[in-house]
Enzyme design. Sequence first.
Site, PDB file in Angstrom:
ATOM      1  N   ASP A  74       0.779   5.108   1.966  1.00 23.68           N
ATOM      2  CA  ASP A  74       0.087   5.949   2.919  1.00 23.68           C
ATOM      3  C   ASP A  74      -0.504   7.107   2.529  1.00 23.68           C
ATOM      4  OD1 ASP A  74       1.207   4.004   4.622  1.00 23.68           O
ATOM      5  OD2 ASP A  74       2.891   5.174   5.433  1.00 23.68           O
ATOM      6  N   ARG A 118       7.878  -8.694  15.003  1.00 29.38           N
ATOM      7  CA  ARG A 118       8.210  -7.146  14.697  1.00 29.38           C
ATOM      8  C   ARG A 118       7.363  -6.290  15.525  1.00 29.38           C
ATOM      9  NH1 ARG A 118      10.537  -4.166  10.534  1.00 29.38           N
ATOM     10  NH2 ARG A 118       8.943  -2.308  10.047  1.00 29.38           N
ATOM     11  N   HIS A 174       0.815  -1.215  -0.013  1.00 24.64           N
ATOM     12  CA  HIS A 174      -0.238  -0.034   0.129  1.00 24.64           C
ATOM     13  C   HIS A 174       0.927   1.280   0.142  1.00 24.64           C
ATOM     14  CE1 HIS A 174       1.231  -0.268   3.936  1.00 24.64           C
ATOM     15  NE2 HIS A 174       1.053   0.837   4.472  1.00 24.64           N
ATOM     16  N   HIS A 233       4.902   0.178  -0.081  1.00 25.68           N
ATOM     17  CA  HIS A 233       5.613  -0.701   1.054  1.00 25.68           C
ATOM     18  C   HIS A 233       4.609  -1.909   1.563  1.00 25.68           C
ATOM     19  CE1 HIS A 233       3.590   2.731   2.856  1.00 25.68           C
ATOM     20  NE2 HIS A 233       3.737   1.988   4.292  1.00 25.68           N
TER      21      HIS A 233
HETATM   22  C1  LIG Z   1      -7.518  -0.789   3.638  1.00 25.64           C
HETATM   23  C2  LIG Z   1      -7.244   0.232   4.675  1.00 25.64           C
HETATM   24  C3  LIG Z   1      -6.679   0.450   5.845  1.00 25.64           C
HETATM   25  C4  LIG Z   1      -6.102   1.598   5.746  1.00 25.64           C
HETATM   26  C5  LIG Z   1      -7.313   2.416   5.243  1.00 25.64           C
HETATM   27  C6  LIG Z   1      -7.726   1.713   3.880  1.00 25.64           C
HETATM   28  O1  LIG Z   1      -8.867   1.561   3.521  1.00 25.64           O
HETATM   29  C7  LIG Z   1      -6.726   2.301   2.777  1.00 25.64           C
HETATM   30  C8  LIG Z   1      -5.586   2.949   3.655  1.00 25.64           C
HETATM   31  C9  LIG Z   1      -4.907   2.078   4.757  1.00 25.64           C
HETATM   32  C10 LIG Z   1      -4.152   2.934   5.502  1.00 25.64           C
HETATM   33  C11 LIG Z   1      -2.355   2.778   5.370  1.00 25.64           C
HETATM   34  C12 LIG Z   1      -1.420   3.793   6.252  1.00 25.64           C
HETATM   35  C13 LIG Z   1      -2.256   3.570   7.651  1.00 25.64           C
HETATM   36  O2  LIG Z   1      -1.754   2.403   8.218  1.00 25.64           O
HETATM   37  C14 LIG Z   1      -3.781   3.767   7.662  1.00 25.64           C
HETATM   38  C15 LIG Z   1      -4.233   4.066   9.075  1.00 25.64           C
HETATM   39  C16 LIG Z   1      -3.785   4.993   6.754  1.00 25.64           C
HETATM   40  O3  LIG Z   1      -4.238   6.149   7.117  1.00 25.64           O
HETATM   41  O4  LIG Z   1      -4.490   4.614   5.499  1.00 25.64           O
HETATM   42  C17 LIG Z   1      -4.225   2.654   6.899  1.00 25.64           C
HETATM   43  C18 LIG Z   1      -6.056   2.524   7.049  1.00 25.64           C
HETATM   44  C19 LIG Z   1      -6.263   1.599   8.325  1.00 25.64           C
HETATM   45  O5  LIG Z   1      -5.473   0.828   8.876  1.00 25.64           O
HETATM   46  O6  LIG Z   1      -7.552   1.930   8.641  1.00 25.64           O
HETATM   47  O1  LIG Z   2       5.184  -2.042  10.070  1.00 29.36           O
HETATM   48  C1  LIG Z   2       5.647  -1.397   9.446  1.00 29.36           C
HETATM   49  O2  LIG Z   2       6.880  -1.452   9.288  1.00 29.36           O
HETATM   50  C2  LIG Z   2       5.006  -0.817   8.253  1.00 29.36           C
HETATM   51  C3  LIG Z   2       3.504  -0.529   8.712  1.00 29.36           C
HETATM   52  C4  LIG Z   2       2.707   0.154   7.689  1.00 29.36           C
HETATM   53  O3  LIG Z   2       3.271   0.452   6.740  1.00 29.36           O
HETATM   54  C5  LIG Z   2       1.541   0.915   8.035  1.00 29.36           C
HETATM   55  O4  LIG Z   2       1.142   0.839   9.433  1.00 29.36           O
HETATM   56  O5  LIG Z   2       0.897   1.865   7.354  1.00 29.36           O
HETATM   57 FE   LIG Z   3       2.198   2.092   5.321  1.00 34.87          FE
END
Ligand SMILES: C=C1C[C@]23C[C@@]1(O)CC[C@H]2[C@@]12CC[C@H](O)[C@@](C)(C(=O)O1)[C@H]2[C@@H]3C(=O)O
Ligand SMILES: O=C(O)CCC(=O)C(=O)O
Ligand SMILES: [Fe+2]
Length: 335
Positions: A210, A275, A208, A265
């Site tokens: 961020d 981890r 994904h 990543h």
């Molecule tokens: C599948 C998902 C988890 C996420 C929200 C989403 O719909 C798409 C983006 C995901 C992500 C990735 C980065 C962060 O870990 C996170 C908190 C964010 O802002 O976008 C997660 C979201 C999540 O875990 O709720």
């Molecule tokens: O755990 C990690 O090192 C990365 C996790 C991550 O990409 C996330 O929480 O969005």
């Molecule tokens: Fe991430």
Amino acid sequence: MVVLSPPALDHCSLIKTCKPAASVFTGIPVIDMMDPEAKTLIVKACEEFGFFKLVNHGVPMEIATILEAEALRFFNLPQLEKDKAGPPDPFGYGNKSIGANGDVGWIEYLLLNTKPDVASQRTLSVFQENSEIFRSAVRDYISAMKKIAFEVVELIADGLKIEQRNVLSRMLRDEKSDSCFRLNYYPPCPELQALSDRNLIGFGFGEHTDPQIISVLRSNNTSGLQICLRDGTWVSVPPDQTSLFINVGDSLQVITNGRFRSVKHRVLVDNVKSRISMIYFGGPPLNEKIVPLGCLLAKGEESLYREFTWSEYKKSAYKSRLADCRLGPFEKTSG
Ligand SMILES: C=C1C[C@]23C[C@@]1(O)CC[C@H]2[C@@]12CC[C@H](O)[C@@](C)(C(=O)O1)[C@H]2[C@@H]3C(=O)O
Ligand SMILES: O=C(O)CCC(=O)C(=O)O
Ligand SMILES: [Fe+2]
């Protein structure tokens, strides 16, 4: 998806076929925060990788060590206790399920608000005796990460020769900034041993980008994090518990009109080592317009994206699956 014979893996959805293991990458840019050239090197790293390692950052290791110990104490609690802090809607404890759209991983996590004294505080008080120690460890760590994130984006502004050096940091510093904090715990996955011969790999966190402006990540010394290079190759990031890792998020990609790229990543699990990672996601206020900075556009250059607010983007992003290209619907070419 691979179907495995029982009883080995009741969580086979977490296991996917994969090309041979990615190589350990020694080319990750390392930026010394005290280096007078840091601003230029950071911009170069954001353009080439959307990712870099930050050393000499001045955050006392103790802050991270204390939080790591408290987080481990939480993740080692009985499941029923941990469940009291869930589900993560939007803040709280999550287990295997990531987001609301069917993504899963070999992971447990806590998603927390970065505003002092609000939801995160309640989340953390649900379950633990001495929860004040955990709360203050979270508070101290988040406040250190905010400082780093502000400095990094100010160095970025300097490196991009933007006169107004707070053009990015003001969004993160804003009291309405929509930032969040995440503690991830990837338990060892012993079954993986049996799978390695079959070229199968377990994902802790699927690929994904961020969505925010910038993410500041710290992990223990267990490997697992991989990034995707511009040519599409996946490489493993050597862990370093004393350093911080910075990810360019989708919003910064837009703000630089694609000059910086948000880094794809993912995290692979280990069969023996756990981890633990802690990430500060610096986001803008909900009503902030996410548009390329005019001063970064060359004469006649147009925005690659249609105008949108962080609130609109977030709404759309949170409806997507992890691996989706979240900026796609906002690209001008996609109509
Ligand atoms: C599948 C998902 C988890 C996420 C929200 C989403 O719909 C798409 C983006 C995901 C992500 C990735 C980065 C962060 O870990 C996170 C908190 C964010 O802002 O976008 C997660 C979201 C999540 O875990 O709720
Ligand atoms: O755990 C990690 O090192 C990365 C996790 C991550 O990409 C996330 O929480 O969005
Ligand atoms: Fe991430």
